[in-house]
Design a protein around this motif. Structure first.
Motif, PDB file in Angstrom:
ATOM      1  N   ARG B  84      41.121  42.750  32.572  1.00  0.00           N
ATOM      2  CA  ARG B  84      40.466  41.887  31.600  1.00  0.00           C
ATOM      3  C   ARG B  84      41.172  40.541  31.410  1.00  0.00           C
ATOM      4  NH1 ARG B  84      42.647  40.688  27.232  1.00  0.00           N
ATOM      5  NH2 ARG B  84      40.714  40.335  26.123  1.00  0.00           N
ATOM      6  N   THR B  85      42.290  40.319  32.090  1.00  0.00           N
ATOM      7  CA  THR B  85      43.093  39.130  31.801  1.00  0.00           C
ATOM      8  C   THR B  85      42.472  37.882  32.433  1.00  0.00           C
ATOM      9  OG1 THR B  85      44.929  40.682  31.756  1.00  0.00           O
ATOM     10  CG2 THR B  85      45.525  38.400  31.553  1.00  0.00           C
ATOM     11  N   LEU B  86      43.036  36.730  32.108  1.00  0.00           N
ATOM     12  CA  LEU B  86      42.349  35.441  32.250  1.00  0.00           C
ATOM     13  C   LEU B  86      41.615  35.196  33.568  1.00  0.00           C
ATOM     14  CD1 LEU B  86      41.569  32.857  30.872  1.00  0.00           C
ATOM     15  CD2 LEU B  86      43.790  31.891  31.468  1.00  0.00           C
ATOM     16  N   SER B  87      42.281  35.331  34.710  1.00  0.00           N
ATOM     17  CA  SER B  87      41.606  35.017  35.971  1.00  0.00           C
ATOM     18  C   SER B  87      40.388  35.912  36.181  1.00  0.00           C
ATOM     19  CB  SER B  87      42.569  35.163  37.154  1.00  0.00           C
ATOM     20  OG  SER B  87      43.639  34.266  37.010  1.00  0.00           O
ATOM     21  N   GLN B  89      38.692  37.384  33.758  1.00  0.00           N
ATOM     22  CA  GLN B  89      37.678  37.006  32.766  1.00  0.00           C
ATOM     23  C   GLN B  89      36.906  35.764  33.232  1.00  0.00           C
ATOM     24  OE1 GLN B  89      38.344  35.017  28.805  1.00  0.00           O
ATOM     25  NE2 GLN B  89      37.962  37.083  28.076  1.00  0.00           N
ATOM     26  N   GLU B 124      45.354  45.150  31.218  1.00  0.00           N
ATOM     27  CA  GLU B 124      45.857  43.786  31.406  1.00  0.00           C
ATOM     28  C   GLU B 124      46.197  43.566  32.873  1.00  0.00           C
ATOM     29  OE1 GLU B 124      45.501  41.639  29.184  1.00  0.00           O
ATOM     30  OE2 GLU B 124      45.354  42.757  27.309  1.00  0.00           O
ATOM     31  N   CYS B 125      46.417  42.311  33.213  1.00  0.00           N
ATOM     32  CA  CYS B 125      46.545  41.802  34.587  1.00  0.00           C
ATOM     33  C   CYS B 125      47.116  42.809  35.591  1.00  0.00           C
ATOM     34  CB  CYS B 125      47.410  40.548  34.598  1.00  0.00           C
ATOM     35  SG  CYS B 125      47.430  39.739  36.222  1.00  0.00           S
ATOM     36  N   LEU B 126      46.342  43.070  36.647  1.00  0.00           N
ATOM     37  CA  LEU B 126      46.774  44.018  37.676  1.00  0.00           C
ATOM     38  C   LEU B 126      47.362  43.303  38.891  1.00  0.00           C
ATOM     39  CD1 LEU B 126      43.861  46.627  37.470  1.00  0.00           C
ATOM     40  CD2 LEU B 126      46.224  46.972  36.795  1.00  0.00           C
ATOM     41  N   GLY B 127      47.587  41.993  38.784  1.00  0.00           N
ATOM     42  CA  GLY B 127      48.208  41.275  39.899  1.00  0.00           C
ATOM     43  C   GLY B 127      47.293  41.174  41.103  1.00  0.00           C
ATOM     44  N   SER B 128      46.016  40.960  40.845  1.00  0.00           N
ATOM     45  CA  SER B 128      45.055  40.862  41.932  1.00  0.00           C
ATOM     46  C   SER B 128      44.060  39.743  41.611  1.00  0.00           C
ATOM     47  CB  SER B 128      44.336  42.204  42.099  1.00  0.00           C
ATOM     48  OG  SER B 128      43.553  42.193  43.264  1.00  0.00           O
ATOM     49  N   CYS B 129      44.603  38.644  41.060  1.00  0.00           N
ATOM     50  CA  CYS B 129      43.783  37.577  40.484  1.00  0.00           C
ATOM     51  C   CYS B 129      42.965  36.832  41.531  1.00  0.00           C
ATOM     52  CB  CYS B 129      44.674  36.598  39.732  1.00  0.00           C
ATOM     53  SG  CYS B 129      46.057  37.389  38.893  1.00  0.00           S
ATOM     54  N   GLY B 130      43.411  36.853  42.780  1.00  0.00           N
ATOM     55  CA  GLY B 130      42.723  36.115  43.833  1.00  0.00           C
ATOM     56  C   GLY B 130      41.469  36.813  44.315  1.00  0.00           C
ATOM     57  N   THR B 131      41.293  38.067  43.895  1.00  0.00           N
ATOM     58  CA  THR B 131      40.122  38.837  44.310  1.00  0.00           C
ATOM     59  C   THR B 131      39.388  39.330  43.074  1.00  0.00           C
ATOM     60  OG1 THR B 131      41.629  40.691  44.579  1.00  0.00           O
ATOM     61  CG2 THR B 131      40.952  39.555  46.577  1.00  0.00           C
ATOM     62  N   GLN B 136      40.959  49.008  38.957  1.00  0.00           N
ATOM     63  CA  GLN B 136      41.707  50.074  39.609  1.00  0.00           C
ATOM     64  C   GLN B 136      40.999  51.383  39.297  1.00  0.00           C
ATOM     65  OE1 GLN B 136      45.946  50.306  38.671  1.00  0.00           O
ATOM     66  NE2 GLN B 136      46.274  51.455  40.553  1.00  0.00           N
TER      67      GLN B 136
END
Lengths: 415, 158
Positions: B84-87, B89, B124-131, B136
């Protein structure tokens, strides 16, 4: 000039395998390493100007030099693979696509600081990267690059992968150490710094995956070769993760000093659907936001970004187009930091929560005339008043969004 | 309902202990083993881990309850965790969550579906913002999501 140091193998088939890494020269410099004095390795890294790529940008060689040489205690290396800063997804690819580069880097650092037990603390969600890394470690053991008496050098090194379990704060180095010790991931008061009292109360170096992955290049080619890339004060290359409203999001390894405009408009393919740019977060969600105008006129190095009032951070570039509601964007981040506050310091635990509640209320159409002042006051009472910088990591967005996009907030506050 | 590691996990636990100079450092690995064996961490499992590490059960609970990935209550067989985190969203994660709520018949985030098979959460951010947007599902990442991809994903679950 080819500027790929960290990602040069990413395009190769089976780049994660030891045989592929070896075929590109990997592990070939360990003999050279074991022929050097540990102190000389530290000097070379100092000379390279390599700085911590996790966010703080602390000079790597200097960090190592704080480890006391005369301590009778064991020394530890902890690699920080708890990549969690919103907008950052570079370490994940380094782990998945080139884990041997990290392992070789760990051998280099461990030799320099006289460490024989190194840990990789990896965020719990990274199941696949963890599998890839563990397979690579197994391969390295079998080939004699890890374990006892590596390549007949008399140097021993064990590497253990330690899985986190979902807590952003464990990326903070002392929280990471507590978590690894089997405790709640709450940051420690500093000093003492980990270099003196770290893991299991022993001297410890904590370095980011990307930092450690740069070491094989520095060892092979020397500090001067590394300094060919980047600027005088910010040498080397760095990975930037670009996400948000761009046509080609992804990771880009570029020499420091590279124009942010070029990264967004060329490498990442420009803004989606031909829209106009509104704002850019250049270094992970916790750094001050840039307006489109500022973003189009800044280079990606530590000093240039500092001059613009922001930071290079972890290199997580979040791009927002003209349709983005900045109140909503800040509310999203306030939710994040409120959720991730470990709760031990009141200014952070309460401040992040209150900031989120006020922003949520504003978004819901119930903004009040004094809300903007109140948010600024909350941020003033968070930054610099806590054990770690998680509170600052929300205070900086609050100040910068309110200052640069004030009218959007005012429109939601009744006078 | 007492809890003990099965033989395989007992062996794994012994190997883990040997990697650390202090027993308590095996806390997170032991809790992971318990969760993998039982799908969640019951009070009995925490008591068992406490006995292995020479700690009080309260100490284990103190740690287990700090980390969001440890399930201290049973969850569905399939756990959808939408970032749900910024990128995410910015790239439409809210629509993904809404679509999944309807599709799985889940009213409130964190709840299970009526048949108990699915749990839906926002994380919160799963470290996959580029996709982005992404989620998960149990151990695996599913990226660049669209409603069509979600349909296919749900249909593939037994």
């Amino acid at each position: 000039m080819d500027t790929k140091i960290l990602t040069k193998n990413f395009g190769l088939k089976d780049s994660h395998l030891l045989s592929v890494y070896e075929s590109t020269g990997g592990y070939q410099n360990l003999k050279k390493l074991f022929g050097m004095q540990p102190g000389d390795v530290i000097e070379e890294v100092k000379k390279s100007g390599l700085r911590g790529r996790g966010g703080a940008g602390f000079p790597t060689g200097l960090k190592w030099s704080f480890v006391p040489k005369d301590s009778p205690k064991p020394k530890y290396l902890c690699v920080n693979a708890d990549e969690s800063e919103p907008g950052t997804f570079k370490d994940r690819y380094l782990l998945e696509l080139d884990p041997h580069r990290l392992i070789e880097g760990m051998i280099i650092c461990s030799y320099a600081i006289d460490c024989h037990n190194a840990y990789v603390y990896i965020r719990g969600e990274f199941v696949y990267p963890k599998v890839q890394l563990e397979k690579a470690i197994e391969e390295a053991y079998q080939k004699g690059y890890l374990g006892k008496n590596i390549l007949g050098s008399g140097f021993d090194l064990e590497i253990t992968v330690h899985r986190g379990a979902g807590a952003y704060i464990c990326g903070e180095e002392t929280a990471l150490l507590n978590s690894l010790e089997g405790k709640r991931g709450q940051p420690r008061l500093k000093p003492p710094f980990p270099a003196v009292v770290g893991l299991f109360a022993c001297p410890t170096v904590v370095n980011n995956v990307e930092t450690i992955s740069a070491l094989p290049y520095v060892l092979e080619n020397g500090a001067d070769a590394y300094r060919q890339f980047g600027t005088e004060k910010s040498p080397g290359t760095k990975m930037f993760s670009v996400s948000g409203h761009v046509n080609r999001p992804g990771n880009f390894e570029i020499p420091l000093g590279y124009p942010l405009k070029k990264l967004i408009m060329e490498d990442a393919g420009g803004i989606k659907d031909g829209k106009a740019l509104k704002a850019v977060i250049p270094g992970g969600s916790s750094v001050p936001v840039l307006t489109a105008e500022e973003a189009m006129d800044v280079n990606l190095d530590y000093e240039s970004l500092q001059e613009k009032g922001t930071m290079l951070g972890s290199g997580g570039v979040i791009v927002m187009d003209e349709t983005t509601c900045m109140v909503k964007a800040l509310t999203n981040l306030a939710h994040f930091y409120s959720h991730e506050s470990c709760g031990q310091c009141s200014p952070c635990r309460e401040g992040t929560g209150w900031a989120h509640k006020i922003l949520q209320r504003m978004l819901g159409g119930e903004g009040r005339a004094n809300d903007i002042d109140e948010l600024n006051r909350i941020a003033d009472n968070m930054a610099g008043k806590t054990i770690c910088v998680l509170a600052d990591a929300l205070a900086m967005p609050i100040w910068s969004y309110l200052k640069k996009f004030r009218s959007e907030f005012e429109a939601l506050c009744r006078s | 309902m007492s809890f003990t590691f099965n033989d395989e996990n007992k062996k794994k636990f012994d190997a883990i202990l040997a990697r650390y100079p202090e027993k308590q450092a095996a806390m997170l690995p032991a809790l992971w083993l318990a969760q993998e064996q039982n799908e969640w961490i019951s009070p009995e499992a925490m008591e068992y881990v406490a006995s292995l590490l020479g700690l009080t059960p309260a100490k284990v609970y103190e740690v287990a309850s700090f980390y969001t990935m440890f399930n201290l209550e049973p969850i569905g067989k399939y756990h959808f965790q939408v970032c749900r985190t910024l990128s995410c969203q910015l790239c439409g994660s809210e629509d993904i969550t809404k679509y999944l709520k309807e599709k799985l018949g889940i009213q409130k985030l964190g709840d299970k579906s009526q048949d108990g098979r699915f749990t839906l959460s926002e994380v919160e951010c799963l470290g996959s913002c580029g996709t982005a947007p992404m989620l998960q599902l149990n151990d695996d990442y599913h990226e660049d999501l669209t409603p069509q991809k979600l349909d296919e994903l749900i249909a593939s679950l037994k």
